[in-house]
Design an enzyme around this catalytic site. Structure first.
Site, PDB file in Angstrom:
ATOM      1  N   THR A  18       0.782  -1.258   0.203  1.00 34.52           N
ATOM      2  CA  THR A  18       0.055   0.000  -0.318  1.00 34.52           C
ATOM      3  C   THR A  18       0.613   1.176   0.300  1.00 34.52           C
ATOM      4  O   THR A  18       0.543   2.120  -0.641  1.00 34.52           O
ATOM      5  CB  THR A  18      -1.058   0.202   1.330  1.00 34.52           C
ATOM      6  OG1 THR A  18       0.105   0.239   2.284  1.00 34.52           O
ATOM      7  CG2 THR A  18      -2.006  -0.667   1.401  1.00 34.52           C
ATOM      8  N   SER A 113       8.798   6.031   4.644  1.00 35.41           N
ATOM      9  CA  SER A 113       8.338   6.869   5.714  1.00 35.41           C
ATOM     10  C   SER A 113       8.931   7.025   6.698  1.00 35.41           C
ATOM     11  O   SER A 113       9.746   7.590   7.320  1.00 35.41           O
ATOM     12  CB  SER A 113       6.493   6.332   6.019  1.00 35.41           C
ATOM     13  OG  SER A 113       5.744   6.438   6.247  1.00 35.41           O
ATOM     14  N   HIS A 114       7.973   6.668   7.732  1.00 37.89           N
ATOM     15  CA  HIS A 114       8.548   6.222   9.429  1.00 37.89           C
ATOM     16  C   HIS A 114       9.810   5.423   9.585  1.00 37.89           C
ATOM     17  O   HIS A 114      10.475   5.299  11.214  1.00 37.89           O
ATOM     18  CB  HIS A 114       7.644   5.770  10.616  1.00 37.89           C
ATOM     19  CG  HIS A 114       6.907   4.429  10.245  1.00 37.89           C
ATOM     20  ND1 HIS A 114       6.117   4.285   9.236  1.00 37.89           N
ATOM     21  CD2 HIS A 114       7.134   3.552  10.646  1.00 37.89           C
ATOM     22  CE1 HIS A 114       5.501   3.062   8.917  1.00 37.89           C
ATOM     23  NE2 HIS A 114       5.847   3.178  10.032  1.00 37.89           N
ATOM     24  N   LYS A 126       7.611   4.519  -4.253  1.00 37.29           N
ATOM     25  CA  LYS A 126       5.462   4.584  -4.785  1.00 37.29           C
ATOM     26  C   LYS A 126       5.813   5.080  -5.440  1.00 37.29           C
ATOM     27  O   LYS A 126       6.133   6.676  -5.678  1.00 37.29           O
ATOM     28  CB  LYS A 126       5.393   4.113  -3.631  1.00 37.29           C
ATOM     29  CG  LYS A 126       5.409   6.375  -2.630  1.00 37.29           C
ATOM     30  CD  LYS A 126       3.874   5.849  -1.635  1.00 37.29           C
ATOM     31  CE  LYS A 126       3.710   6.855  -1.329  1.00 37.29           C
ATOM     32  NZ  LYS A 126       3.007   7.357  -0.285  1.00 37.29           N
ATOM     33  N   ASP A 277       7.031  12.507  11.071  1.00 37.03           N
ATOM     34  CA  ASP A 277       7.979  11.662  10.590  1.00 37.03           C
ATOM     35  C   ASP A 277       8.423  11.421   9.524  1.00 37.03           C
ATOM     36  O   ASP A 277       9.449  12.325   8.392  1.00 37.03           O
ATOM     37  CB  ASP A 277       7.371   9.927  10.299  1.00 37.03           C
ATOM     38  CG  ASP A 277       6.714  10.307   8.655  1.00 37.03           C
ATOM     39  OD1 ASP A 277       5.888  11.650   8.254  1.00 37.03           O
ATOM     40  OD2 ASP A 277       6.470   9.454   8.623  1.00 37.03           O
ATOM     41  N   ASP A 279       8.856  11.014   5.819  1.00 37.37           N
ATOM     42  CA  ASP A 279       8.581  12.524   4.784  1.00 37.37           C
ATOM     43  C   ASP A 279       7.543  12.826   5.289  1.00 37.37           C
ATOM     44  O   ASP A 279       7.418  13.994   4.282  1.00 37.37           O
ATOM     45  CB  ASP A 279       8.121  10.615   4.030  1.00 37.37           C
ATOM     46  CG  ASP A 279       6.556   9.681   4.477  1.00 37.37           C
ATOM     47  OD1 ASP A 279       6.957  10.295   5.432  1.00 37.37           O
ATOM     48  OD2 ASP A 279       5.920   9.376   3.444  1.00 37.37           O
ATOM     49  N   ASP A 281       4.706  12.607   6.558  1.00 35.51           N
ATOM     50  CA  ASP A 281       2.784  12.570   6.406  1.00 35.51           C
ATOM     51  C   ASP A 281       2.744  11.556   7.885  1.00 35.51           C
ATOM     52  O   ASP A 281       1.179  11.772   7.608  1.00 35.51           O
ATOM     53  CB  ASP A 281       2.340  11.529   5.170  1.00 35.51           C
ATOM     54  CG  ASP A 281       2.920   9.908   5.601  1.00 35.51           C
ATOM     55  OD1 ASP A 281       4.133   9.579   6.827  1.00 35.51           O
ATOM     56  OD2 ASP A 281       2.912   9.491   4.433  1.00 35.51           O
ATOM     57  N   ARG A 282       3.486  11.699   8.884  1.00 37.24           N
ATOM     58  CA  ARG A 282       2.770  11.867  10.442  1.00 37.24           C
ATOM     59  C   ARG A 282       2.977  12.862  11.060  1.00 37.24           C
ATOM     60  O   ARG A 282       3.962  13.106  10.885  1.00 37.24           O
ATOM     61  CB  ARG A 282       3.489  10.489  10.641  1.00 37.24           C
ATOM     62  CG  ARG A 282       3.027   9.516   9.945  1.00 37.24           C
ATOM     63  CD  ARG A 282       3.307   7.667  10.269  1.00 37.24           C
ATOM     64  NE  ARG A 282       3.375   6.647   8.735  1.00 37.24           N
ATOM     65  CZ  ARG A 282       2.829   5.620   9.519  1.00 37.24           C
ATOM     66  NH1 ARG A 282       3.007   5.184  11.074  1.00 37.24           N
ATOM     67  NH2 ARG A 282       2.770   4.053   9.057  1.00 37.24           N
ATOM     68  N   SER A 365      -2.581   5.491  12.879  1.00 36.04           N
ATOM     69  CA  SER A 365      -1.004   5.128  12.860  1.00 36.04           C
ATOM     70  C   SER A 365      -0.600   6.666  12.583  1.00 36.04           C
ATOM     71  O   SER A 365       0.565   6.456  11.775  1.00 36.04           O
ATOM     72  CB  SER A 365      -0.881   4.235  11.748  1.00 36.04           C
ATOM     73  OG  SER A 365      -0.977   5.096  10.962  1.00 36.04           O
ATOM     74  N   LYS A 376      -1.581  11.574   3.520  1.00 40.48           N
ATOM     75  CA  LYS A 376      -1.817  12.240   5.082  1.00 40.48           C
ATOM     76  C   LYS A 376      -0.441  13.500   4.943  1.00 40.48           C
ATOM     77  O   LYS A 376       0.596  14.257   4.530  1.00 40.48           O
ATOM     78  CB  LYS A 376      -1.751  11.738   5.996  1.00 40.48           C
ATOM     79  CG  LYS A 376      -0.692  10.070   6.147  1.00 40.48           C
ATOM     80  CD  LYS A 376      -0.370   8.855   6.758  1.00 40.48           C
ATOM     81  CE  LYS A 376       0.753   8.288   6.859  1.00 40.48           C
ATOM     82  NZ  LYS A 376       0.143   7.331   5.619  1.00 40.48           N
TER      83      LYS A 376
END
Length: 541
Positions: A18, A113-114, A126, A277, A279, A281-282, A365, A376
């Site tokens: 994903t 990501s994280h 991605k 995080d 990248d 997005d969190r 998450s 996000k």
């Protein structure tokens, strides 16, 4: 420079999840590995001849080399133009914004990501669609199919590509534009939030601590929070993106953002603490001695979003992933708007936003966002909280207490059991699914199971079905636990166990105490120790 066709062969294990393809960095550095997958992206989306793409990443080790490789391959495959972030940098939400605002044909985002970064840590890649959101399963399946049959890839060889200088250049017939990775995103944020009100609040003495974790949001947070909003220099800590994130694990949760948590739980805590995080997005939101769970954060934002100018007209609807707590559901009901429950994965929210059904969405998450992009967005969530504080004149603890008084508190926690051997994790989930039909009506102490199922989602927009999205066990009275295997790691499997219980009167318990009975029953049913050998989670959030 010369265009070259390179002979290659399929490499096992290049199935994107994903969040794209994630592996150890050294795997991506292996012969033909990155190139095979990039060519598969190009072929899987129907080719890139004549197309314009966005390219950028979170700055982790190998980001610059991979960015240059992608530019060389895009040129050799006939792309008309590639727009790249300076030095190969772009946060994921900033990349989504550029894809949308510049009306490109999609983009390639380099990030895990994280996950930790470095030559011995993780890397990822991605493809995001022209709407700015992650590729749907039909596209990732097409990409995977190409990886299984690939024989050649095309690439330009020769001089290096200058990623450091803003402006225009060319590679063969392809145009290259190197852009400031921060400025367009900052401009967008100023259209959504009341910057003068936030600036006035900060000027009145509100202290902020933003922990960028040596990841991509450092430059974004510095430009917005310090330069535009006037927070004291040094309010953004760990603000320089580093290839190995300075040895930090760039995951904004209480376990990994422990420096921030120690400060916010101390005697002289700032009024507002936050982290993002790898990248960007969190997000994690913390007040003085007050940790805000992501599920609660989503609910609070939904209840107060109209204080921000970009949302003054009201929310179209809201959406949450199935494992996320139902706190936002009651807010949506009070507002008279639709609340959608989807599988984990931002692409499901993208369909709802593209169809005009929702304005706000979130996952437990640590991901929250809105229809301003199709990812996000950590910095966006931080600014929304600051806007809420400036408008209501309330502290984070007061905002939370007032929210719970009105809507009740969903005690909620996620326990991660990381790097379980894949065959053991699969056997555990298979055995659990085999029990579901007989669980209804069973009683464990004071808890009686009402329903148990393996969650399946019918997308109301495109009619697609996504099965096996997590096992749900719901008790009478609404308490529940959810179990699913996560695909965000690079080795083994991570079992995520989610527990939830609504309390309408007692709001100040330790969540682990409040949820102890639910967690105990969950492990008894799952047989966690028997299958995995684990007696305690690696991370608790």
């Amino acid at each position: 420079m010369t265009m070259t066709t390179i002979q290659t062969a399929p490499i096992d294990g290049q199935k994107p999840g994903t969040s794209g393809l994630r592996k150890k960095t050294r795997v991506f550095m292996g012969q033909h590995y990155l190139e095979n997958f990039v060519q598969a992206i190009f072929d899987g989306i129907g080719g890139v001849a004549g197309k314009t793409l966005i390219v950028g990443g979170d700055g982790r080790f190998y980001n610059d080399t991979a960015t240059e490789t992608i530019l060389r391959m895009a040129a050799a495959n006939g792309a008309a133009k590639v727009i790249a972030g300076q030095n190969g940098l772009l946060s994921t939400p900033a990349a989504s914004h550029l894809i949308r605002s510049m009306k490109t044909d999609g983009g390639i985002i380099l990030s895990a990501s994280h996950n930790p970064g470095g030559i011995d840590e993780d890397f990822g890649i991605k493809f995001n669609m022209p709407n700015g959101g992650p590729a749907p399963e039909s596209v990732t399946n097409a990409i995977f199919d190409v990886t299984k049959t690939i024989e050649t890839y095309q690439i330009y060889n020769g001089d290096t590509v200058d990623l450091s200088t803003l402006g225009h250049s060319a590679l063969g017939e392809m145009q290259i534009e190197i852009v400031d990775p921060v400025s367009a995103y900052v401009d967008l944020m100023q259209t959504l939030f009341d910057f003068p009100a936030i600036k006035a609040m900060i000027a009145s003495g509100t202290k902020i601590r933003f922990d960028a974790m040596n990841a991509i949001t450092g430059p974004y947070a510095s430009a917005i929070i310090e330069d535009l909003l006037g927070a004291t220099k040094g309010s953004v800590v760990h603000g320089t993106p580093l290839p190995d994130f300075g040895g930090m694990h760039p995951d904004p949760n209480p376990t990994w953002a422990h420096e921030l948590m120690d400060e916010m739980m101390g005697s002289d805590a700032p009024a507002f603490g936050c982290a993002s995080d790898g990248d960007g997005d969190r997000n994690m939101i913390v007040g003085p001695n007050c940790y805000v769970s992501p599920s609660d954060s989503l609910a609070v934002i939904a209840a107060n979003a109209t204080v921000a100018p970009g949302y003054a007209g009201g929310l179209k609807g809201v959406a949450r992933s199935m494992p996320t707590s139902a706190a936002v559901d009651r807010v949506a009901d009070a507002l008279g708007i639709e609340c959608y429950e989807t599988p984990t994965g931002w692409k499901f929210f993208g369909n709802l936003m593209d169809d005009g059904r929702v304005s706000l969405c979130g996952e437990e998450s640590f991901g929250t966002g809105s229809d301003h992009v199709r990812e996000k967005d950590g910095v966006w969530a931080v600014l929304m909280w600051l806007n809420i504080m400036a408008s209501t004149k309330k502290s984070v603890p007061q905002i939370m207490q007032d929210h719970w008084e009105k809507f009740g508190r969903n005690y909620y926690s996620r326990h991660d059991f990381e790097a379980i051997e894949t065959d053991k994790a699969d056997a555990m989930i298979t055995a659990l699914r085999g029990k579901l039909a007989g669980l209804s009506g069973q009683t464990f102490g004071t808890l009686t199971i009402e329903t148990a199922d393996d969650y399946s989602y019918l997308d109301p927009v495109d009619g697609s079905t996504s099965a096996h999205q997590g096992v749900r066990v719901v008790f009478k009275g609404g308490a529940r636990f959810v179990v699913r295997l996560s695909g965000t790691g690079t080795s083994g499997a991570t079992m995520r166990l989610y527990a939830e219980k609504l309390d309408m009167t007692n709001f100040n318990q330790d969540p682990q105490v409040a949820l102890a009975d639910v967690l105990s029953v969950a492990h008894e049913i799952i047989q966690t120790e028997a299958f995995s050998g684990r007696t305690a989670p690696d991370v608790v959030t």
